[in-house]
Scaffold this motif. Structure first.
Motif, short mmCIF file in Angstrom:
data_model
loop_
_atom_site.label_atom_id
_atom_site.label_comp_id
_atom_site.label_asym_id
_atom_site.label_seq_id
_atom_site.Cartn_x
_atom_site.Cartn_y
_atom_site.Cartn_z
N MET A 179 0.84 -1.20 0.00
CA MET A 179 0.00 0.00 0.00
C MET A 179 0.88 1.25 0.00
SD MET A 179 -3.18 0.10 2.55
CE MET A 179 -2.51 0.91 3.97
N TRP A 201 3.80 7.34 4.75
CA TRP A 201 3.95 6.07 4.02
C TRP A 201 5.39 5.61 4.01
CZ3 TRP A 201 -0.28 3.70 3.98
CH2 TRP A 201 -1.48 4.39 3.82
N VAL A 204 5.91 4.03 7.23
CA VAL A 204 5.33 2.67 7.24
C VAL A 204 6.32 1.68 6.65
CG1 VAL A 204 3.54 1.21 6.22
CG2 VAL A 204 2.92 3.41 7.19
N ALA B 160 -1.51 0.78 9.81
CA ALA B 160 -1.30 1.38 8.49
C ALA B 160 -2.61 1.86 7.88
CB ALA B 160 -0.63 0.37 7.55
N ASN B 161 -3.70 1.17 8.21
CA ASN B 161 -4.99 1.54 7.64
C ASN B 161 -5.61 2.74 8.33
OD1 ASN B 161 -6.05 0.04 5.35
ND2 ASN B 161 -5.56 -1.75 6.59
N TRP B 163 -4.65 5.65 8.69
CA TRP B 163 -4.50 6.95 8.04
C TRP B 163 -5.45 7.12 6.87
CZ3 TRP B 163 0.27 4.31 9.16
CH2 TRP B 163 0.78 4.71 10.41
N TYR B 164 -6.04 6.05 6.41
CA TYR B 164 -7.10 6.20 5.41
C TYR B 164 -8.32 6.79 6.09
CZ TYR B 164 -5.18 3.78 1.40
OH TYR B 164 -4.47 3.44 0.31
#
Lengths: 226, 229
Positions: A179, A201, A204, B160-161, B163-164
């Motif tokens: 992602m 990102w 991440v 990680a998800n 931030w969506y």
């Protein structure tokens, strides 16, 4: 032999044997080109949408073709009981793992280095404006693939359905890294720098690499030796 | 004795669920904004928590197995993972039914929905790995390693998800929000059903462990028979 020498000896051995036969590399590369071709039917190749999807498309290609390489990583050692010989050799399991991960990293990076220009030519995109940053991002994401792929290659090496199990296991786990790579690659191909909104990102990716490399290096001895 | 305890706990869980259903369906009023459909929430959040407990338990048991090599931990890990997978499926399905009613769609690629689905797939991979390895000790060892990886991956996926942008409703419980945004009777009901689900989970894991134990006993008898014949 110091630890690093052992790692490089392992990586060198894998790369030499792969570059002499090129069996995984050739298969993976032709597979990647076929998928790149198929994408021209998914979106209109001349549309603006392609640029917005470019990161996603490219990392799908790398993830698919990468598993062909990752599958070979440990499977290569099966004939003539080479794996047992490697395990018996006087190097720690983590050095064996890091060496193999490095070799896989280089091989996937070769595929990427060929796919980026091919993608640029086929779909008429200028992708080089942020080249150094793009290379850095690709390296981080490729290491994520290499480290998880090598670890799970070790887990699945003795299974009959190996070629099926590896992607089934690693794709869901790789999602955070993929992602991040997709977001950043799309941004960089569009020629924009990584801004404050997207820096997360990058974090991440770095965190993913560190956590899973450490976890794999600790656990791989258990997997190989028992 | 062990069977009797499992049986007794199962009966108790069943009675408890009946009591909860009575309160949920007949005593609690409809929710101000959503109407009747909010009741599915009592079967949405509790199984999710129970599933998280299962996966956490499986990861810890897997670590213990790698350390001690005692079969019992492996038996627990596989049982907890299977039950957790079923509970996570209940969570996904009830969420989809609610989404269809409230959002008009079965599914959306919202952060939490995506993470939940990925989690489910990762643990499905765990069961597939077990299926594929014949040798019992190798199966136990490799799946233990996978279980530990899976737990880290799941945690990472949730982070990680985050931030969506999310479409999923935010936290409602008082311990999460610090305010009284939820009716005390509804909150109490949620904890009651959470307790019922946890009890059910313990019963199911115990039954599954019993099954796994007998399966292994049969396997070892068969091996011994082969050795003699």
């Amino acid at each position: 032999m110091t630890y690093l020498n052992q790692v490089f000896a392992m990586a060198g051995k894998d790369l030499r044997s792969e570059l002499r036969t090129k069996e995984a590399l050739n298969a993976s590369l032709s597979f990647a080109v076929v998928i790149l071709l198929l994408f021209s039917f998914v979106v209109d190749p001349d549309s603006e949408m392609l640029e917005q999807m470019s990161g996603g498309l490219l990392w799908m290609v790398f993830a698919f073709s990468g598993t062909l390489i990752l599958n070979r990583g440990f499977a290569r050692e099966l004939p003539n009981d080479c794996l047992d010989a490697l395990i018996a050799s006087p190097i720690p399991g983590s050095a064996l793992f890091l060496g193999k991960a490095m070799a896989n990293f280089v091989l996937i990076a070769i595929i990427e280095a060929i796919c980026f220009p091919v993608f640029g030519i086929l779909y008429n995109l200028t992708w080089t404006t942020q080249l150094p940053v793009l290379m850095g991002v690709s390296a981080l994401a490729t290491w994520a693939m290499a480290t998880l792929g090598t670890m799970f290659g070790a887990l699945t090496v003795n299974m009959q359905l190996r070629e099926l199990m590896l992607p089934m296991l690693i794709y869901p786990m790789l999602i955070p890294a993929l992602m991040a790579a997709m977001q950043l690659t799309t941004l960089l191909i569009a020629g924009q720098p990584i801004d404050a909104e997207h820096i997360i990102w990058l974090r991440v990716l770095v965190a993913f690499d560190i956590i899973f490399t450490a976890l794999a290096a600790v656990l791989v001895e258990t997997v190989l030796v028992g | 004795m062990r069977d009797k305890i499992i049986f007794g706990a199962g009966i108790f869980a069943a009675l408890y669920f009946i009591r909860n259903l009575y309160v949920i369906l007949l005593q609690l009023p409809d929710e101000a904004m959503q109407g009747a459909v909010y009741r599915i929430f009592f079967f949405h959040l509790p199984p999710y928590f129970a599933a998280v407990f299962c996966f956490l338990g499986a990861a810890i048991a897997s670590g213990m197995y790698l350390k001690t090599k005692r079969w019992h931990y492996d038996v627990f890990a596989v049982s907890a993972t299977e039950v957790g997978l079923a509970l996570a499926a209940i969570n996904l399905v009830t969420g989809m039914i609610w989404g269809r009613q409230q959002w008009g769609i079965w599914w959306t690629w919202d952060a939490r929905l995506t993470s939940a689905l990925i989690t489910w797939l990762i643990y499905l991979g765990y069961l597939m790995l077990r299926e594929g390895i014949k040798d019992p000790s190798e199966r136990a060892k490799n799946s233990a390693v996978l279980s530990i990886f899976a737990f880290f991956a799941v945690y990472f996926t949730y982070k990680a998800n985050e931030w969506y942008r999310t479409q999923h409703p935010g936290p409602v419980l008082t311990i999460r929000t610090g305010k009284n945004t939820i009716d005390p009777a509804m909150q109490a009901m949620l904890f009651h059903n959470l307790f019922a689900f946890l009890l059910l989970t313990v019963v199911l894991v115990a039954v599954r462990m019993r099954l796994e134990d007998s399966q292994r006993a049969v396997e070892s008898l068969r091996r011994r028979a082969h050795a003699v014949a």
